[in-house]
Scaffold this motif. Structure first.
Motif, PDB file in Angstrom:
ATOM      1  N   LEU A 101       0.833  -1.203   0.000  1.00  0.00           N
ATOM      2  CA  LEU A 101       0.000   0.000   0.000  1.00  0.00           C
ATOM      3  C   LEU A 101       0.863   1.247   0.000  1.00  0.00           C
ATOM      4  O   LEU A 101       0.480   2.277  -0.570  1.00  0.00           O
ATOM      5  N   ASN A 102       2.029   1.172   0.597  1.00  0.00           N
ATOM      6  CA  ASN A 102       2.938   2.312   0.588  1.00  0.00           C
ATOM      7  C   ASN A 102       3.321   2.679  -0.847  1.00  0.00           C
ATOM      8  O   ASN A 102       3.350   3.855  -1.220  1.00  0.00           O
ATOM      9  N   VAL A 103       3.601   1.677  -1.662  1.00  0.00           N
ATOM     10  CA  VAL A 103       4.002   1.908  -3.044  1.00  0.00           C
ATOM     11  C   VAL A 103       2.806   2.335  -3.893  1.00  0.00           C
ATOM     12  O   VAL A 103       2.939   3.157  -4.797  1.00  0.00           O
ATOM     13  N   ARG A 104       1.632   1.783  -3.594  1.00  0.00           N
ATOM     14  CA  ARG A 104       0.498   1.937  -4.516  1.00  0.00           C
ATOM     15  C   ARG A 104      -0.688   2.697  -3.922  1.00  0.00           C
ATOM     16  O   ARG A 104      -1.816   2.542  -4.380  1.00  0.00           O
ATOM     17  N   LEU A 105      -0.422   3.527  -2.924  1.00  0.00           N
ATOM     18  CA  LEU A 105      -1.503   4.340  -2.377  1.00  0.00           C
ATOM     19  C   LEU A 105      -2.107   5.224  -3.457  1.00  0.00           C
ATOM     20  O   LEU A 105      -3.335   5.379  -3.544  1.00  0.00           O
TER      21      LEU A 105
END
Length: 261
Positions: A11-15
């Motif tokens: 989720l950090n990469v693809r928020l």
């Protein structure tokens, strides 16, 4: 009511992808898997600004699940009760459904299993058995229940781009498929298969060997619903569009639409 599931593979990469997708697809709830971040790093403020409440079970580097919803959730449950497991793979909550009937929503990240002769495979089968035991009780308590997530099981050969190449391997082995059928044996319905679907529709494609470009995928992301809720399912589709974005998750969202009772 629209419910969706998406393994975002960090989720950090693809928020940004999640926020963009929600803006274009304002579902009532989105279940996420593979957050790959601890609880304190969960971007709840950014999601709230986008109009979504959240409950989550995070874990540094691996696993992690969440439910994003338009309305605040009730009765949040993290993990399978009574099952000793440090891996964060389950979160459940209750939302008001169409017509006011409460809907129990479960976001699940089922184990991958790695290889059929590995300890992780044995853990996968044991985990599925624990999941089935818990779901049996949950279904008894909630007429309308839906479990969305990355099951890491392709239920049938039609869910695999090349069944002969995959035969007997991880994601398609007979014990894994039986574990999936055991969930259906509780009365749950695979909402995707309630409808006539085009051939070769998948939800995961390997990053390697141009898997997505060749549509060399498998369908391992599922939305299973109890009978009354499944009877009100109007559609279930895989949204392949985000898989073609820059630096995508290797999974695509799956979306089910439900009508009023």
């Amino acid at each position: 009511m629209k419910l969706a599931t998406w393994n975002v593979n960090s989720l950090n990469v693809r928020l940004g992808h999640v926020l963009d997708w929600l803006q274009a697809n304002p579902v009532d709830a989105l279940c996420l898997q593979e957050l790959k971040l601890p609880d304190e790093k969960f971007p709840h403020e950014a999601l709230l600004e986008a109009g979504y409440h959240a409950c989550w079970a995070g874990q540094k580097t691996y696993n992690g699940v969440a439910i994003l919803s338009r309305e605040p959730v009730l009765d949040v449950q993290r993990n399978i009760p009574g099952y000793d497991d440090p891996q964060q793979r389950i979160i459940a909550a209750t939302l008001p459904g169409p017509g006011g009937q409460p809907v129990r929503i479960i976001s699940a990240y089922c184990p991958n299993g790695q290889a059929v002769d590995s300890d992780k495979y044995a853990y996968k089968l044991d985990w599925f058995q624990a999941l089935r035991g818990w779901l049996d009780g949950e279904i008894g308590r909630h007429r309308d229940l839906v479990i969305l997530g990355d099951y890491n099981v392709a239920p049938a050969d039609e869910d695999v781009h090349d069944p002969a190449a995959w035969e007997g391997g991880i994601l398609v082995s007979d014990p894994e498929r039986q574990a999936f059928r055991d969930l259906l044996g509780l009365g749950l319905r695979d909402t995707f298969r309630l409808f006539e679907q085009p051939p070769r529709i998948f939800s995961w494609w390997d990053y390697r060997q141009m898997g997505f470009r060749r549509n060399a995928g498998v369908r391992i992301d599922h939305i299973l619903a109890t009978p009354d809720l499944a009877a009100r399912c109007l559609a279930c589709e895989v949204d392949k569009i985000p898989r073609g974005w820059e630096k995508p998750s290797d999974h695509a969202p799956v979306v089910a639409t439900f009508g009023v009772a």
